[in-house]
Motif scaffolding. Sequence first.
Motif, PDB file in Angstrom:
ATOM      1  N   GLY A  20       0.829  -1.210   0.000  1.00  0.00           N
ATOM      2  CA  GLY A  20       0.000   0.000   0.000  1.00  0.00           C
ATOM      3  C   GLY A  20       0.863   1.259   0.000  1.00  0.00           C
ATOM      4  N   ALA A  21       0.288   2.344  -0.525  1.00  0.00           N
ATOM      5  CA  ALA A  21       1.034   3.600  -0.694  1.00  0.00           C
ATOM      6  C   ALA A  21       1.275   4.285   0.648  1.00  0.00           C
ATOM      7  CB  ALA A  21       0.270   4.533  -1.629  1.00  0.00           C
ATOM      8  N   LYS A  22       2.546   4.422   0.991  1.00  0.00           N
ATOM      9  CA  LYS A  22       2.902   5.044   2.277  1.00  0.00           C
ATOM     10  C   LYS A  22       2.299   6.448   2.404  1.00  0.00           C
ATOM     11  CE  LYS A  22       6.621   7.408   2.590  1.00  0.00           C
ATOM     12  NZ  LYS A  22       7.316   8.594   3.012  1.00  0.00           N
ATOM     13  N   ASN A  23       2.464   7.255   1.378  1.00  0.00           N
ATOM     14  CA  ASN A  23       2.058   8.655   1.512  1.00  0.00           C
ATOM     15  C   ASN A  23       0.538   8.838   1.520  1.00  0.00           C
ATOM     16  OD1 ASN A  23       4.662   9.416   1.857  1.00  0.00           O
ATOM     17  ND2 ASN A  23       4.993  10.058  -0.275  1.00  0.00           N
ATOM     18  N   ALA A  24      -0.190   7.879   0.940  1.00  0.00           N
ATOM     19  CA  ALA A  24      -1.656   7.904   1.076  1.00  0.00           C
ATOM     20  C   ALA A  24      -2.018   7.436   2.478  1.00  0.00           C
ATOM     21  CB  ALA A  24      -2.295   7.004   0.032  1.00  0.00           C
ATOM     22  N   ALA A  25      -1.351   6.368   2.915  1.00  0.00           N
ATOM     23  CA  ALA A  25      -1.679   5.770   4.217  1.00  0.00           C
ATOM     24  C   ALA A  25      -1.476   6.765   5.364  1.00  0.00           C
ATOM     25  CB  ALA A  25      -0.830   4.531   4.445  1.00  0.00           C
ATOM     26  N   ASN A  43      -4.534  -2.866   3.494  1.00  0.00           N
ATOM     27  CA  ASN A  43      -3.408  -2.636   2.570  1.00  0.00           C
ATOM     28  C   ASN A  43      -2.460  -1.541   3.077  1.00  0.00           C
ATOM     29  OD1 ASN A  43      -2.022  -3.551   0.312  1.00  0.00           O
ATOM     30  ND2 ASN A  43      -2.787  -1.901  -0.960  1.00  0.00           N
ATOM     31  N   LEU A  44      -2.249  -1.578   4.374  1.00  0.00           N
ATOM     32  CA  LEU A  44      -1.339  -0.633   5.027  1.00  0.00           C
ATOM     33  C   LEU A  44       0.093  -1.147   4.865  1.00  0.00           C
ATOM     34  CD1 LEU A  44      -1.983   1.727   7.019  1.00  0.00           C
ATOM     35  CD2 LEU A  44      -1.660   0.082   8.848  1.00  0.00           C
ATOM     36  N   PRO A  45       1.028  -0.316   4.426  1.00  0.00           N
ATOM     37  CA  PRO A  45       2.409  -0.822   4.374  1.00  0.00           C
ATOM     38  C   PRO A  45       2.998  -0.902   5.785  1.00  0.00           C
ATOM     39  CG  PRO A  45       2.339   1.486   3.708  1.00  0.00           C
ATOM     40  CD  PRO A  45       0.922   1.079   3.969  1.00  0.00           C
ATOM     41  N   ASP A  46       3.750  -1.954   6.065  1.00  0.00           N
ATOM     42  CA  ASP A  46       4.351  -2.097   7.388  1.00  0.00           C
ATOM     43  C   ASP A  46       5.739  -1.469   7.353  1.00  0.00           C
ATOM     44  OD1 ASP A  46       4.954  -2.810   9.931  1.00  0.00           O
ATOM     45  OD2 ASP A  46       5.209  -4.946   9.532  1.00  0.00           O
ATOM     46  N   VAL A  47       5.759  -0.140   7.420  1.00  0.00           N
ATOM     47  CA  VAL A  47       7.035   0.583   7.357  1.00  0.00           C
ATOM     48  C   VAL A  47       7.120   1.537   8.547  1.00  0.00           C
ATOM     49  CG1 VAL A  47       7.242   0.425   4.845  1.00  0.00           C
ATOM     50  CG2 VAL A  47       6.046   2.377   5.827  1.00  0.00           C
ATOM     51  N   ARG A  48       8.311   2.033   8.787  1.00  0.00           N
ATOM     52  CA  ARG A  48       8.572   2.785  10.007  1.00  0.00           C
ATOM     53  C   ARG A  48       7.679   4.024  10.132  1.00  0.00           C
ATOM     54  NH1 ARG A  48      12.729   6.331  10.668  1.00  0.00           N
ATOM     55  NH2 ARG A  48      13.012   6.981  12.817  1.00  0.00           N
ATOM     56  N   TYR A 394      16.728   5.214   6.958  1.00  0.00           N
ATOM     57  CA  TYR A 394      15.931   6.057   6.050  1.00  0.00           C
ATOM     58  C   TYR A 394      15.103   5.204   5.100  1.00  0.00           C
ATOM     59  CZ  TYR A 394      18.516  10.228   7.411  1.00  0.00           C
ATOM     60  OH  TYR A 394      19.042  11.265   8.113  1.00  0.00           O
ATOM     61  N   ILE A 395      15.725   4.135   4.587  1.00  0.00           N
ATOM     62  CA  ILE A 395      15.039   3.294   3.593  1.00  0.00           C
ATOM     63  C   ILE A 395      13.861   2.582   4.265  1.00  0.00           C
ATOM     64  CG2 ILE A 395      15.343   1.391   1.940  1.00  0.00           C
ATOM     65  CD1 ILE A 395      18.332   2.163   1.826  1.00  0.00           C
ATOM     66  N   GLN A 396      14.085   2.198   5.535  1.00  0.00           N
ATOM     67  CA  GLN A 396      13.043   1.474   6.272  1.00  0.00           C
ATOM     68  C   GLN A 396      11.821   2.349   6.548  1.00  0.00           C
ATOM     69  OE1 GLN A 396      15.583   0.321   9.428  1.00  0.00           O
ATOM     70  NE2 GLN A 396      16.310  -1.523   8.379  1.00  0.00           N
ATOM     71  N   ARG A 397      11.963   3.654   6.376  1.00  0.00           N
ATOM     72  CA  ARG A 397      10.814   4.544   6.556  1.00  0.00           C
ATOM     73  C   ARG A 397       9.734   4.249   5.539  1.00  0.00           C
ATOM     74  NH1 ARG A 397      12.613  10.587   7.919  1.00  0.00           N
ATOM     75  NH2 ARG A 397      10.366  10.686   7.987  1.00  0.00           N
ATOM     76  N   GLY A 398      10.151   3.782   4.359  1.00  0.00           N
ATOM     77  CA  GLY A 398       9.171   3.727   3.272  1.00  0.00           C
ATOM     78  C   GLY A 398       9.135   2.469   2.438  1.00  0.00           C
ATOM     79  N   TYR A 399      10.011   1.495   2.702  1.00  0.00           N
ATOM     80  CA  TYR A 399       9.986   0.267   1.888  1.00  0.00           C
ATOM     81  C   TYR A 399       9.804  -0.929   2.795  1.00  0.00           C
ATOM     82  CZ  TYR A 399      11.600   3.056  -2.044  1.00  0.00           C
ATOM     83  OH  TYR A 399      11.685   3.991  -3.037  1.00  0.00           O
ATOM     84  N   GLU A 400       8.732  -1.687   2.531  1.00  0.00           N
ATOM     85  CA  GLU A 400       8.425  -2.856   3.343  1.00  0.00           C
ATOM     86  C   GLU A 400       9.184  -4.064   2.783  1.00  0.00           C
ATOM     87  OE1 GLU A 400       4.195  -3.463   3.580  1.00  0.00           O
ATOM     88  OE2 GLU A 400       4.411  -5.436   4.437  1.00  0.00           O
ATOM     89  N   ASN A 401       9.845  -4.804   3.657  1.00  0.00           N
ATOM     90  CA  ASN A 401      10.562  -6.027   3.244  1.00  0.00           C
ATOM     91  C   ASN A 401      11.454  -5.786   2.033  1.00  0.00           C
ATOM     92  OD1 ASN A 401       9.259  -7.461   5.146  1.00  0.00           O
ATOM     93  ND2 ASN A 401       7.727  -8.353   3.758  1.00  0.00           N
ATOM     94  N   PHE A 402      12.137  -4.679   2.006  1.00  0.00           N
ATOM     95  CA  PHE A 402      12.882  -4.295   0.790  1.00  0.00           C
ATOM     96  C   PHE A 402      13.874  -5.379   0.381  1.00  0.00           C
ATOM     97  CE2 PHE A 402      15.713  -0.894  -1.333  1.00  0.00           C
ATOM     98  CZ  PHE A 402      14.938  -0.886  -2.474  1.00  0.00           C
ATOM     99  N   GLU A 403      14.691  -5.816   1.347  1.00  0.00           N
ATOM    100  CA  GLU A 403      15.730  -6.771   0.958  1.00  0.00           C
ATOM    101  C   GLU A 403      15.150  -8.141   0.597  1.00  0.00           C
ATOM    102  OE1 GLU A 403      15.451  -5.339   3.860  1.00  0.00           O
ATOM    103  OE2 GLU A 403      15.761  -6.718   5.516  1.00  0.00           O
ATOM    104  N   GLU A 404      14.044  -8.531   1.296  1.00  0.00           N
ATOM    105  CA  GLU A 404      13.410  -9.821   0.962  1.00  0.00           C
ATOM    106  C   GLU A 404      12.878  -9.773  -0.470  1.00  0.00           C
ATOM    107  OE1 GLU A 404      12.908  -8.327   3.838  1.00  0.00           O
ATOM    108  OE2 GLU A 404      12.678  -9.755   5.478  1.00  0.00           O
ATOM    109  N   LYS A 405      12.227  -8.669  -0.800  1.00  0.00           N
ATOM    110  CA  LYS A 405      11.648  -8.559  -2.150  1.00  0.00           C
ATOM    111  C   LYS A 405      12.762  -8.586  -3.202  1.00  0.00           C
ATOM    112  CE  LYS A 405       7.394  -6.148  -0.894  1.00  0.00           C
ATOM    113  NZ  LYS A 405       6.476  -5.040  -1.155  1.00  0.00           N
ATOM    114  N   LEU A 406      13.863  -7.893  -2.920  1.00  0.00           N
ATOM    115  CA  LEU A 406      14.970  -7.880  -3.884  1.00  0.00           C
ATOM    116  C   LEU A 406      15.596  -9.267  -4.009  1.00  0.00           C
ATOM    117  CD1 LEU A 406      16.575  -4.450  -2.941  1.00  0.00           C
ATOM    118  CD2 LEU A 406      15.521  -5.033  -5.136  1.00  0.00           C
ATOM    119  N   ARG A 407      15.721  -9.936  -2.863  1.00  0.00           N
ATOM    120  CA  ARG A 407      16.310 -11.289  -2.891  1.00  0.00           C
ATOM    121  C   ARG A 407      15.445 -12.236  -3.731  1.00  0.00           C
ATOM    122  NH1 ARG A 407      18.328 -10.771   2.517  1.00  0.00           N
ATOM    123  NH2 ARG A 407      16.402 -11.618   3.352  1.00  0.00           N
TER     124      ARG A 407
END
Length: 430
Positions: A20-25, A43-48, A394-407
């Motif tokens: 879900g969109a952080k800035n909308a949420a 559909n809330l993103p789980d970010v910081r 900083y990245i954790q502020r807005g990307y959920e599971n960033f490294e898992e998704k990239l992996r």
Amino acid sequence: MEQYVIKGGNPLVGEVEIGGAKNAALAILAAAIMTDETVLIENLPDVRDINVLLDAIAGIGAQVDRVNRSTVKINGSTIQDISVDYEYIKKIRASYYLLGALLGKYKHAEVPLPGGCNIGSRPIDQHLKGFRALGASVDIRHGAIVAKAESLRGSHIFLDVVSVGATINIMMAASLAPGRTTIENAAREPHVVDVANFLNSMGANIKGAGTDVIRIKGVERLHKTEYSIIPDQIEAGTFMFAAAATGGDVTVKNVIPKHLEATTAKLEEIGCEVEEFDDAVRVRATKRLHRTHVKTLPYPGYPTDMQPQIAVTLTLAEGTSIVTESIFENRFKYADELTRMGANIKVEGNSAIIDGVKKLTGARVSAPDLRAGAALVIAGLAAEGITIVDDIVYIQRGYENFEEKLRSLGAEIERVTCEKEIQKFRLRVG
Ligand code: EPZ
């Protein structure tokens, strides 16, 4: 302090699901306190940033029930305090949405002046101008904005600059201001529309969101709703550029392709193939990319939040590109970091001039803000050898599971906390 350690060189391949969109949420969570009934948000993103705002909302006395990672129930009937704690606001700028929400509901709000990503001076004069036009007195006292009104009234507001935050904040307060409010020169971003749809689902009367004139008829009260947040077009665009920069083939799922048009157009312009489906886009980079010029603009122009990601991609494209930032004054702080990775990038005024190089090489770099941090990760994925990205908070502020998704797309990336773990990663990847 957590870091990312990356071994670059693998083209990203596969499918990735967007949250879900952080800035909308952020705005929707604040707006949820405007009724005394229970609101369910999905559909809330789980970010910081989201978690900090939920703490701030609980901090003023609302009931916050996190049903699961992406669903929350909020009930604003128990709010006892219209003054938001500085602890929260210094961490996230978007707590300023509580100003519009509290002012609309209680005709009184006290919120410290905001912090947030350091991307230049970020005035909020247009928010305050809007509140004043609605009949509130607005003062700055002891570092806090104090907005108060006997009663609010609809008004005609012409924004001097196109501002996402001011448009949303005024829209929230005006929803409960008797009479008609018109916001001219309003921001048209998809998240402005999402917040308007959310408020309308609570009984507000907002028309024209998505155009530059928004008309609001104040209602007496708002009621419960269940609402699912739109997909995050910036998260989606970040993966699209990660595919492009690594010469990959990625299908980005659960998106609204219309919201990605400016990004898609630029990717095609530099030589990627982009295929659109109903709720997905596939980005393929089969040959070396080539130069372009790009200037950030309010929606539907090219988004400022996608500026560092395209710049990183262009460092590897053939020819000379110019990236111009017209929204924020200090959004090129990543350029020196890229230079350390072998990029040829020079900042002059509000433009970066990039001479494409054939390859980047891994280095230790530091994330200066959220989007630039994500862009440095893309640079690391495209570079030869090992890259370490510091300050990933900083990245954790807005990307959920960033490294898992990239992996899951084949990237070799790990989140580490110490030198020993970096060494272990080096040994493992060889
Ligand atoms: C929102 O910030 C986003 N943040 C930002 O995303 C995004 O970069 C920005 O919109 C632009 O799209 C949130 O939604 C929480 P603005 P906001 O008000 O609302 C000037 C990210 O990475 N301005 O649209 O603060 C301002 O200085 C973040 O997710 C005034 O002059 O941005 C800027 O030049 C970073 N006076 C321009 O308008 C005001 O009162 C646009 O800012 C308000 C803004």
